[in-house]
Motif scaffolding. Structure first.
Motif, short mmCIF file in Angstrom:
data_model
loop_
_atom_site.label_atom_id
_atom_site.label_comp_id
_atom_site.label_asym_id
_atom_site.label_seq_id
_atom_site.Cartn_x
_atom_site.Cartn_y
_atom_site.Cartn_z
N ASP A 161 -10.59 -5.63 -5.40
CA ASP A 161 -10.36 -4.02 -5.09
C ASP A 161 -10.00 -2.81 -6.79
O ASP A 161 -9.71 -1.73 -6.90
N ARG B 251 -2.27 -1.15 -11.62
CA ARG B 251 -4.08 -1.49 -11.89
C ARG B 251 -4.10 -1.26 -13.04
O ARG B 251 -3.96 -1.74 -14.38
N GLU C 82 11.78 -2.10 -0.21
CA GLU C 82 10.92 -2.06 1.17
C GLU C 82 10.43 -3.50 0.99
O GLU C 82 9.79 -3.34 0.43
N ASN C 83 10.30 -2.70 2.26
CA ASN C 83 9.55 -3.95 3.02
C ASN C 83 8.20 -3.94 1.98
O ASN C 83 7.63 -2.49 2.05
N PRO C 84 7.36 -4.64 1.73
CA PRO C 84 5.49 -3.84 0.61
C PRO C 84 4.76 -3.97 1.70
O PRO C 84 3.58 -3.41 1.45
N GLU C 85 5.16 -4.31 3.04
CA GLU C 85 3.66 -3.49 4.13
C GLU C 85 3.79 -2.63 4.32
O GLU C 85 2.67 -2.41 5.17
N ILE C 86 4.93 -1.88 4.35
CA ILE C 86 5.40 -0.44 4.88
C ILE C 86 4.67 0.57 4.68
O ILE C 86 4.46 0.45 3.04
N ALA C 87 4.12 1.43 4.85
CA ALA C 87 2.72 2.45 4.25
C ALA C 87 3.67 4.43 4.43
O ALA C 87 5.39 3.95 5.33
N TRP D 80 3.02 -7.85 -4.81
CA TRP D 80 1.97 -8.42 -4.14
C TRP D 80 2.46 -9.14 -2.26
O TRP D 80 3.50 -9.32 -2.50
N ALA D 81 1.63 -7.96 -1.79
CA ALA D 81 1.93 -7.52 -0.49
C ALA D 81 0.86 -8.73 0.31
O ALA D 81 -0.54 -7.91 -0.06
N GLY D 82 1.02 -9.37 1.05
CA GLY D 82 -0.25 -9.48 2.22
C GLY D 82 -0.45 -10.71 1.95
O GLY D 82 0.83 -11.54 2.16
N ARG E 49 -7.57 -3.63 -8.55
CA ARG E 49 -6.74 -3.77 -9.16
C ARG E 49 -6.01 -5.55 -10.09
O ARG E 49 -7.21 -6.15 -9.94
#
Lengths: 429, 654
Positions: A189, A213, A384-389, A222-224, A191
């Motif tokens: 992507d 970036r 915070e939880n790095p997976e939340i929007a 990094w999340a995921g 980054r």
């Protein structure tokens, strides 16, 4: 991509028109097969040093780079002419690779570029004396890790990410803080993902993965999916007659060029803005368990050098950090919805203290973040939880009509605030 | 000799003049392009700004060949034949899937959208967006045998259980037509939410998705509606309000009847638009109507580092194992494992479940695969035995064919569209693709569904966080209404969609020159929407005629002259009802740092609520009754309530 110098190629003593033509043609078109762009099965191998010298046990060479075929076969040495070469990284078209190399044992390491067939070599940069882990950025620039030269950074052997133009000019620092930031890689992507270890950590210590970036904005954990940075070495890949073990194998095949991400950085500016949507949104129990309204303001401080570093643990003095020799504190009100906005100096590692109505520190957070000049950095919460929007609501910190004290959301630099921070500052982070 | 010298001299003069003219023309055109595009590199091609496919001329036909543009699919339960609406070809295509070819083309109305089949596959009904009708098709003779009038811009449709009634969602009318199929008339109309789009029917109930959120004053969150109709009663029996959701499109009901899945987008329009990563602008997801637990749960389809823009249609296998969602923006179909989804709904506490709408890590628990398709996948249908999924590649004139057993694509079915990719077609693909957006989070279409508006307001970064929020504006017919943006700073569409667009909105790589040219050409080709409420000059009602006089008046009721600058007609002259200048009409809000705003065009004003630059006026009335009490936005205080109503009656016809 400019063509590579070939005047030091083995066996080539002088130029001739025919040779020049062939070189230009090779540079433009690329030779076929293993000497051109790499097919899918080709891997860039990092080889351990060959057998030790029989007398004295000193290595005859350092690490080497070779091109191997995952389907089997004898690998091709690509780092001929270098005493040591490591950290290979292929170009997006699979025709070239970057690496850290030393031509002689006594040389300082530099970043070099070579064709995928091992011919040519182009010196990119000496960096600050220890550039490593180069990688191509989508816009043709190069990202790498190096030793920054700021106050205290050299003494503590800090590592940060930098970028430079393809010819090594126009060096820009991308990451800030008292860490070991290494091994950048460009994500599909656009980054840059890199590894972060604490100062003094061993290379084997488990790193944290962060992303930015390519202009250094948007620092985030990094999340995921777990990072697959270290590709397993297929059994078929051996050093063959080159000797030594295969320490690492990286795909050499062409891959789609990631997008060139636009930038909002304006280097001439001195500040950026930090907008947090909800300070109570946190995975840290000491923050998440605070009742709504408990946090009245945040104090943002520049993180100075640790007083000591030992075994991957850094000890900070119980005082606020310094910026250009002056104490820096930014105070911002935390609104009823947990949001705050604060203008902060750019390119400065930041620490955030959460303050209650009695001006006591409820939690002191090493944020590990910074803003680049003119960057408006958005945070959903604090650790915070790095997976939340983000939730879809207008943060009071930016709301004019809700009575938010926008005037309070600016950086202040005064002795009283610095003293307050020093009194409330905690020690080890 | 003299003649030769004379000719030589003359030719030299002509040549010099031509060279000078050429240099002058080049300089002029370079300055012209740079002025209008703001691009010093002057990469715009002439066609980007100076071509239009509106007129249907020969050149237009060359630039825009007649594509198929398949949208909706229905399957005959008896023989598996496919029936596909062809939007640009005004036809219903009959496809023999075994042969993989189109076996019949049935002419229907203009811009067909949805298709419904009778159980015996003897009859089909097709909604015609442009005609405001439903075509009745006799499939035994492969011909349309009549039409039934509907509301404005019919889209999705569904049969009632006894096949005597057809329910039709009227996108522009915000209502649902109930058609009596035996008498061939519209028997009634039900109020829907905003821009109803799709209908699913099962067990005597109909679920209607409403694409756009109701206009709401900032900072209230957008709310969209799912309308539930009891088919036997012919009545609306429930209205689910989905908070922070819009672009509700496809809907499918599980065969068990307990769950329904709706495609939607969760916008983040209230958060300052300062980044894209982590779903900062929007996330793409579903709503699950959990009928047993009487709740609607929103869940994401996105992942933390990958987004799946523009979820569109939904299909569920007859055995209830999989739900498929087509993503028009990323050319993919998501595969949802329904048992896993049920387990999530069953085992997760309600409070936790509510937070999952913003949790990008949970989709991995029920999305088991993403299957690539051609450009802009939209309508879907399953074969009667549930073994094959067909997906309409709307901008590629093909059907993707997916083996449900292996979840792998098979050979697609070509619908016979032109092979040539015209600049307008390419622009349409760019408009509907999220490829140029960071992590492919959204496309142009995500904010401009049907090239129109999403009714939302956004706070963009460069002019200050929390400052200068702006209302979205329609793209219909905007070609001749430059400048663009509410501050009127963009002199061309090229500039509007250029580098700053990438820097502050998509946050990725700017469009390539070719794609930008195509995109600008496409947007410039979008015609104004036909205003269904405009009866023509001769058909205006007395109230509308009185309103027209007010709109064009130069004197107050008491004969006092209105200053020219404060007359409606001065700033809003026909044909677009804009003078294309900026004006201060006293509409400034505390968030604004400017007072002069671009004068908007008024065509189809009725369909673009809310109003004013920041969308604070929810109705036309509020423009004057709330936000112009001092007659700064034209003079209306002398009119009284009836006069103002007359003015509004007229404005609704523009």
């Amino acid at each position: 991509m400019q063509s590579l110098k070939t005047d030091t190629m083995p066996g080539v003593r002088r130029w001739s028109p025919a040779l020049a033509g062939a070189i230009i043609a090779a540079a433009l078109c690329g030779p076929p097969g293993p000497t051109g762009e790499a097919p899918d099965d080709l891997m860039l191998l990092t080889l351990a040093p060959p057998a030790l010298e029989p007398v004295g046990g000193a290595p005859a060479a350092g690490l080497r780079i070779a091109l191997g075929d995952a389907r089997g076969g004898e690998p091709t040495l690509l780092s001929g002419g270098f005493w040591e070469a490591r950290s290979p990284s292929p170009s997006f078209d699979g025709r070239h690779f970057l690496f850290q190399g030393r031509q002689r044992r006594s040389d300082d390491p530099s970043i070099w570029e070579r064709r995928m067939n091992g011919s040519g070599k182009r010196h990119i940069t000496d960096g600050n004396g220890h550039p490593d882990h180069p990688a191509y950025l989508p816009d043709g620039r190069i990202v790498y890790s190096d030793r920054p030269q700021g106050d205290g950074e050299r003494e503590l052997d800090v590592r940060a990410l930098f970028s430079c133009a393809a010819d090594g000019s126009d060096t820009r620092r991308l990451t800030f803080g008292w860490h070991l930031d290494t091994r950048p890689e460009v994500l599909p992507d656009g980054r840059v993902r890199f590894q972060r270890r604490p100062l003094g950590a061993d290379a084997l210590d488990e790193p944290r993965f962060m992303t930015i970036r390519p202009d250094g904005t948007g620092i985030a954990p990094w999340a995921g999916e777990p990072c697959g940075c270290d590709h397993p070495v297929p059994d078929q890949l051996t050093a063959g007659e080159l000797g030594g073990d295969v320490l690492r194998a990286d795909p050499a095949a062409p891959r789609e060029r990631p997008p060139i991400l636009t930038s909002v950085v304006q280097e001439e500016k001195e500040n950026g803005t930090l907008l947090c949507l909800n300070v109570y949104e946190s995975r840290l129990p000491e923050v998440a368990m605070l009742p709504a309204g408990a946090i009245r303001q945040v104090r943002v401080a520049a993180v100075g050098p640790p007083a000591s570093v030992s075994g991957g643990m850094s000890e900070w003095p119980a005082a606020v950090g310094m910026t250009d020799g002056e104490p820096f504190v930014a105070l911002a009100p935390v609104h009823a919805d947990g949001s705050f906005m604060v203008e902060v100096p750019a390119d400065t590692p930041l620490r955030i203290d959460l303050i209650d109505e009695r001006e006591q520190v409820l939690a002191a957070l090493t944020s590990g973040l910074w803003v680049r000049p003119n960057e408006n950095r958005g945070c959903i919460g604090c650790h915070e939880n790095p997976e939340i929007a983000p939730g879809n609501r207008l943060p009071l910190a930016v709301s004019v009509t809700s009575g938010a004290a926008r005037d309070g959301a600016v950086a202040v630099q005064d002795d009283d605030a610095a003293a307050a921070s020093a009194a409330g500052g905690s020690g080890a982070r | 000799m003299r003649d030769k010298a004379f000719i030589t001299a003359g030719a030299s003069v002509v040549a010099l003049a031509l060279v000078a003219a050429g240099i002058g023309a080049h300089r002029w055109s370079a300055t012209h392009v740079e002025y209008y595009t703001g691009d010093p590199a002057r990469r715009a091609s002439c066609v980007a700004c100076h071509f239009s496919a509106r007129g249907g001329t020969v050149m237009d036909r060359i630039v825009k060949p007649r594509y198929v543009t398949p949208l909706s699919i229905a399957v005959c339960a008896d023989d598996g034949r496919l029936f596909v609406t062809s939007q640009d070809d005004d036809a219903l295509l009959v496809i023999e899937p075994a042969a993989g070819e189109v076996v019949a083309r049935i002419a229907v109305g203009r811009r067909p959208h949805g298709v419904a089949l009778s159980r015996d596959c003897g009859r089909a009904w097709v909604s015609n967006e442009e005609d405001d009708t439903v075509s009745v098709v006799d499939l035994r003779i492969a011909a349309a045998i009549g039409t039934i009038p509907t509301g404005y811009m019919p889209t999705g449709l569904a049969l009632g259980p006894d096949e005597t009634r057809l329910y039709v969602a009227n996108w522009l009318g915000d209502d649902i037509s109930v058609l009596d199929l035996e008498r061939g008339i519209e028997a009634g109309r039900l109020a829907a939410g905003k821009n109803p789009t799709a209908i699913a029917a099962a067990n005597g109930q109909l679920i209607v998705t409403n694409q756009i959120a109701f206009p709401a004053p900032r900072p209230e969150p957008p709310v969209s509606e799912l309308t539930v109709i009891d088919a036997a009663l012919g009545r609306v029996v429930d209205r689910h309000r989905l908070v922070n959701a819009h672009l509700l499109e496809g809907v499918a009901i599980a065969p068990e009847g307990d769950l329904a899945v709706v495609a939607l987008i969760q916008p983040r329009n209230l958060v300052p638009a300062l980044q894209v990563e982590r779903g900062w602008m929007m996330t793409n997801g579903i709503a699950v109507i959990d009928r047993e637990r009487h709740r609607v749960v929103q869940l994401p389809l996105d992942e933390v580092n990958a987004f799946y823009a523009d979820p569109s249609y939904v299909a569920i296998t007859p055995d209830g194992r999989y739900a498929f969602v087509s993503h028009g923006g990323v050319d993919m179909v998501s595969v949802i494992d329904m048992p896993a989804l049920r387990a999530l709904l069953r085992d997760t506490p309600a409070a936790t479940l509510a937070g999952y709408a913003n949790h990008l890590g949970v989709s991995a628990r029920y999305v088991i695969k993403r299957i690539a398709t051609g450009p802009n996948p939209r309508g879907m249908a399953l074969s009667p035995d549930g073994t094959t999924l067909y997906v309409a590649e709307r901008l590629n004139d093909r059907l993707t064919v997916i083996d449900v057993g292996t979840l792998q694509s098979r050979a697609p079915i070509d619908l016979g569209g032109p092979e040539h990719l015209s600049i307008l077609r390419r622009g349409e693909q760019v408009f509907h693709s999220a490829a140029a957006t960071m992590q492919r989070q959204f496309s142009c279409r995500s904010c401009h569904p049907n090239s129109h508006v999403d009714n939302l307001q956004y706070d963009f970064e460069p002019d200050g966080l929390g400052l200068n929020p702006v209302d979205n504006r329609s793209l219909h017919g905007i070609r001749d209404t430059a400048p663009f943006k509410w501050n009127g700073k963009n002199t061309s569409l090229y500039m509007q969609c250029g580098i700053r667009f990438a820097r502050f909105l998509t946050r990725a790589e700017p469009f390539s020159t070719g794609d930008l040219n195509a995109l600008v050409a496409y947007i410039g080709s979008l015609p104004p929407t036909r205003n269904r409420r405009n009866p023509g000059e001769a058909g205006l009602t007395p109230a509308q005629l009185r309103g027209k006089e007010i709109f064009e008046r130069s004197h107050l009721v008491d004969a006092t002259e209105i200053p020219a600058g404060n007359r409606c007609i001065t700033c809003h002259p026909a044909p677009y009802f804009t003078d294309r200048l900026r004006a201060d009409v006293g509409s400034t809000s505390p968030e604004d740092t400017i007072t002069l705003f671009d004068t908007p065009q008024l065509n189809n004003l009725v369909d673009t609520a809310p109003y004013l630059h920041d969308g604070k006026a929810l109705t036309l009335e509020e423009i004057w009754t709330v936000y112009s009490p001092e007659d700064t936005h034209g003079v209306t205080s002398d009119l009284g309530k009836e006069g103002l109503n007359d003015l509004i009656h007229y404005l609704r016809t523009l």
